[in-house]
Design an enzyme around this catalytic site. Structure first.
Site, PDB file in Angstrom:
ATOM      1  N   THR A   1      -4.893  -0.592  -4.078  1.00  0.00           N
ATOM      2  CA  THR A   1      -5.287   0.740  -4.537  1.00  0.00           C
ATOM      3  C   THR A   1      -6.554   0.647  -5.383  1.00  0.00           C
ATOM      4  O   THR A   1      -6.834  -0.388  -5.995  1.00  0.00           O
ATOM      5  CB  THR A   1      -4.171   1.413  -5.366  1.00  0.00           C
ATOM      6  OG1 THR A   1      -4.548   2.765  -5.660  1.00  0.00           O
ATOM      7  CG2 THR A   1      -3.918   0.681  -6.677  1.00  0.00           C
TER       8      THR A   1
ATOM      9  N   HIS B   1       0.571   4.795   0.693  1.00  0.00           N
ATOM     10  CA  HIS B   1      -0.465   5.601   1.345  1.00  0.00           C
ATOM     11  C   HIS B   1       0.012   7.040   1.462  1.00  0.00           C
ATOM     12  O   HIS B   1       1.021   7.323   2.109  1.00  0.00           O
ATOM     13  CB  HIS B   1      -0.770   5.034   2.726  1.00  0.00           C
ATOM     14  CG  HIS B   1      -1.914   5.714   3.414  1.00  0.00           C
ATOM     15  ND1 HIS B   1      -3.234   5.357   3.208  1.00  0.00           N
ATOM     16  CD2 HIS B   1      -1.941   6.764   4.276  1.00  0.00           C
ATOM     17  CE1 HIS B   1      -4.017   6.136   3.929  1.00  0.00           C
ATOM     18  NE2 HIS B   1      -3.257   7.003   4.587  1.00  0.00           N
TER      19      HIS B   1
ATOM     20  N   ASP C   1      -3.991  16.576  -8.989  1.00  0.00           N
ATOM     21  CA  ASP C   1      -3.176  15.625  -8.237  1.00  0.00           C
ATOM     22  C   ASP C   1      -1.713  15.946  -8.507  1.00  0.00           C
ATOM     23  O   ASP C   1      -1.223  15.748  -9.621  1.00  0.00           O
ATOM     24  CB  ASP C   1      -3.508  14.192  -8.657  1.00  0.00           C
ATOM     25  CG  ASP C   1      -2.874  13.138  -7.760  1.00  0.00           C
ATOM     26  OD1 ASP C   1      -1.854  13.444  -7.114  1.00  0.00           O
ATOM     27  OD2 ASP C   1      -3.399  12.009  -7.711  1.00  0.00           O
TER      28      ASP C   1
ATOM     29  N   ARG D   1       0.953  14.676  -6.906  1.00  0.00           N
ATOM     30  CA  ARG D   1       1.879  13.672  -6.379  1.00  0.00           C
ATOM     31  C   ARG D   1       2.838  13.161  -7.447  1.00  0.00           C
ATOM     32  O   ARG D   1       2.512  13.125  -8.626  1.00  0.00           O
ATOM     33  CB  ARG D   1       1.093  12.497  -5.782  1.00  0.00           C
ATOM     34  CG  ARG D   1       0.359  12.847  -4.513  1.00  0.00           C
ATOM     35  CD  ARG D   1      -0.511  11.719  -4.026  1.00  0.00           C
ATOM     36  NE  ARG D   1      -1.649  11.476  -4.911  1.00  0.00           N
ATOM     37  CZ  ARG D   1      -2.614  10.615  -4.645  1.00  0.00           C
ATOM     38  NH1 ARG D   1      -2.581   9.899  -3.546  1.00  0.00           N
ATOM     39  NH2 ARG D   1      -3.630  10.463  -5.503  1.00  0.00           N
TER      40      ARG D   1
ATOM     41  N   GLY E   1      -2.645  16.051   0.969  1.00  0.00           N
ATOM     42  CA  GLY E   1      -3.525  16.785   0.071  1.00  0.00           C
ATOM     43  C   GLY E   1      -3.225  16.544  -1.400  1.00  0.00           C
ATOM     44  O   GLY E   1      -3.313  17.452  -2.216  1.00  0.00           O
ATOM     45  N   ARG E   2      -2.869  15.295  -1.742  1.00  0.00           N
ATOM     46  CA  ARG E   2      -2.427  14.944  -3.109  1.00  0.00           C
ATOM     47  C   ARG E   2      -1.227  15.792  -3.538  1.00  0.00           C
ATOM     48  O   ARG E   2      -1.102  16.195  -4.682  1.00  0.00           O
ATOM     49  CB  ARG E   2      -3.560  15.074  -4.125  1.00  0.00           C
ATOM     50  CG  ARG E   2      -4.722  14.135  -3.889  1.00  0.00           C
ATOM     51  CD  ARG E   2      -5.640  14.045  -5.108  1.00  0.00           C
ATOM     52  NE  ARG E   2      -6.846  13.294  -4.746  1.00  0.00           N
ATOM     53  CZ  ARG E   2      -7.959  13.853  -4.291  1.00  0.00           C
ATOM     54  NH1 ARG E   2      -8.033  15.173  -4.163  1.00  0.00           N
ATOM     55  NH2 ARG E   2      -9.004  13.131  -3.978  1.00  0.00           N
TER      56      ARG E   2
ATOM     57  N   ARG F   1       0.865  -1.181   0.000  1.00  0.00           N
ATOM     58  CA  ARG F   1       0.000   0.000   0.000  1.00  0.00           C
ATOM     59  C   ARG F   1       0.898   1.225   0.000  1.00  0.00           C
ATOM     60  O   ARG F   1       1.703   1.408   0.916  1.00  0.00           O
ATOM     61  CB  ARG F   1      -0.903   0.006   1.238  1.00  0.00           C
ATOM     62  CG  ARG F   1      -1.640   1.330   1.493  1.00  0.00           C
ATOM     63  CD  ARG F   1      -2.729   1.571   0.501  1.00  0.00           C
ATOM     64  NE  ARG F   1      -3.417   2.850   0.727  1.00  0.00           N
ATOM     65  CZ  ARG F   1      -4.240   3.424  -0.133  1.00  0.00           C
ATOM     66  NH1 ARG F   1      -4.478   2.833  -1.298  1.00  0.00           N
ATOM     67  NH2 ARG F   1      -4.827   4.557   0.128  1.00  0.00           N
TER      68      ARG F   1
ATOM     69  N   GLN G   1      -8.521   3.457   5.209  1.00  0.00           N
ATOM     70  CA  GLN G   1      -7.694   2.768   4.215  1.00  0.00           C
ATOM     71  C   GLN G   1      -6.329   2.388   4.799  1.00  0.00           C
ATOM     72  O   GLN G   1      -5.825   1.295   4.567  1.00  0.00           O
ATOM     73  CB  GLN G   1      -7.498   3.647   2.983  1.00  0.00           C
ATOM     74  CG  GLN G   1      -8.680   3.667   2.036  1.00  0.00           C
ATOM     75  CD  GLN G   1      -8.307   4.246   0.680  1.00  0.00           C
ATOM     76  OE1 GLN G   1      -7.566   5.220   0.591  1.00  0.00           O
ATOM     77  NE2 GLN G   1      -8.819   3.650  -0.370  1.00  0.00           N
TER      78      GLN G   1
ATOM     79  N   LYS H   1      -1.984   5.408 -10.017  1.00  0.00           N
ATOM     80  CA  LYS H   1      -0.904   4.991  -9.124  1.00  0.00           C
ATOM     81  C   LYS H   1      -0.189   3.768  -9.676  1.00  0.00           C
ATOM     82  O   LYS H   1       1.043   3.648  -9.591  1.00  0.00           O
ATOM     83  CB  LYS H   1      -1.457   4.724  -7.724  1.00  0.00           C
ATOM     84  CG  LYS H   1      -0.404   4.594  -6.640  1.00  0.00           C
ATOM     85  CD  LYS H   1      -1.028   4.413  -5.264  1.00  0.00           C
ATOM     86  CE  LYS H   1      -1.689   5.677  -4.763  1.00  0.00           C
ATOM     87  NZ  LYS H   1      -2.168   5.521  -3.356  1.00  0.00           N
TER      88      LYS H   1
END
Length: 233
Positions: A181, A83, A158, A160, A125-126, A81, A102, A186
């Protein structure tokens, strides 16, 4: 050629950092990307008994960690994961999102599996940071969804990036993963940076009154693979 164990990698990285001239200023490192293990400790939790591993890098200055269960072994098909940090959901119990449940469910599932990793990615916050996330909350209170709120603040929906998470996984010998996910992006991002995803493991939890619109936005605007037919108030 012998493949070093995770224990050997950790020992060598910690010893290297003790003598690295730039250990107090990773941002000044001349390497294009440098990811190193900085600390490891036993980590008993309410969800299971793990090992916690801290990393440093020269790209974003953030303290990303891994919570590891069992032996990584040959590095294939590791239950994972990734996260994204969510202080409000993970630590404070916010019901605006599904982040806390999650995270906790991932830890429980990996404990049951006996082998796996939660990679805690400092991408609040992404990727826009905690205070900006709270600004996005305020915009959501005014009627914007989570997608448009980030855009209104001048960020991508997004923001990230998964280069450092992928390098962290490579560092400890992970080659392929079964990824917990609902987000196909991702999967694509990790594969772009060299981590093979052999399976996407659905990670949907029941919705409720406070997060239903948030999850609807995830599905309709971010493309998350969600059913959303199990709501409760």
């Amino acid at each position: 050629m012998d493949v070093p164990s995770i224990e050997q990698i950790i020992r060598e990285d910690i010893e290297f950092l003790r003598h690295c001239p730039g250990r107090d200023n990773c941002a000044a490192c001349e390497e294009s990307t440098c990811v190193m293990v900085a600390a490891v400790a036993d980590f008993p939790t309410a969800y299971g008994h793990f090992t916690i591993v801290g990393f440093v890098n020269n790209k974003d200055g953030k303290d990303h960690i891994m919570i590891v269960k069992g032996d990584i072994g040959n590095g294939e098909n590791v239950l994972l994961r990734v996260h994204s940090a969510c202080l409000t959901g993970d630590a404070l119990g916010s019901m605006r999102c599904d982040c806390g449940p999650q995270l906790h469910h991932a830890l429980e599932r990996i404990e049951q599996e006996g082998r796996g990793i939660v990679l805690y990615h400092q991408a609040e916050g992404r990727g826009i940071g905690l205070v900006n996330k709270l600004r996005a909350y305020a915009l959501q209170d005014a009627g914007y969804d989570t997608y448009d709120a980030n855009v209104m603040l001048g960020f991508p929906p997004d923001a990230r990036n998964y280069e450092i998470p992928a390098e962290m996984l490579k560092k400890i010998g992970v080659k392929s993963v079964r990824l917990l996910t609902n987000n196909p992006e991702k999967v694509a991002e990790l594969e772009q940076y060299g981590i093979k995803v052999t399976e996407r493991v659905p990670h949907e939890l029941p919705s409720h009154l406070h997060n239903r619109e948030y999850l609807k936005t995830k599905k309709e605007r971010f493309g998350h693979l969600l059913e959303l037919d199990h709501g409760r108030d």
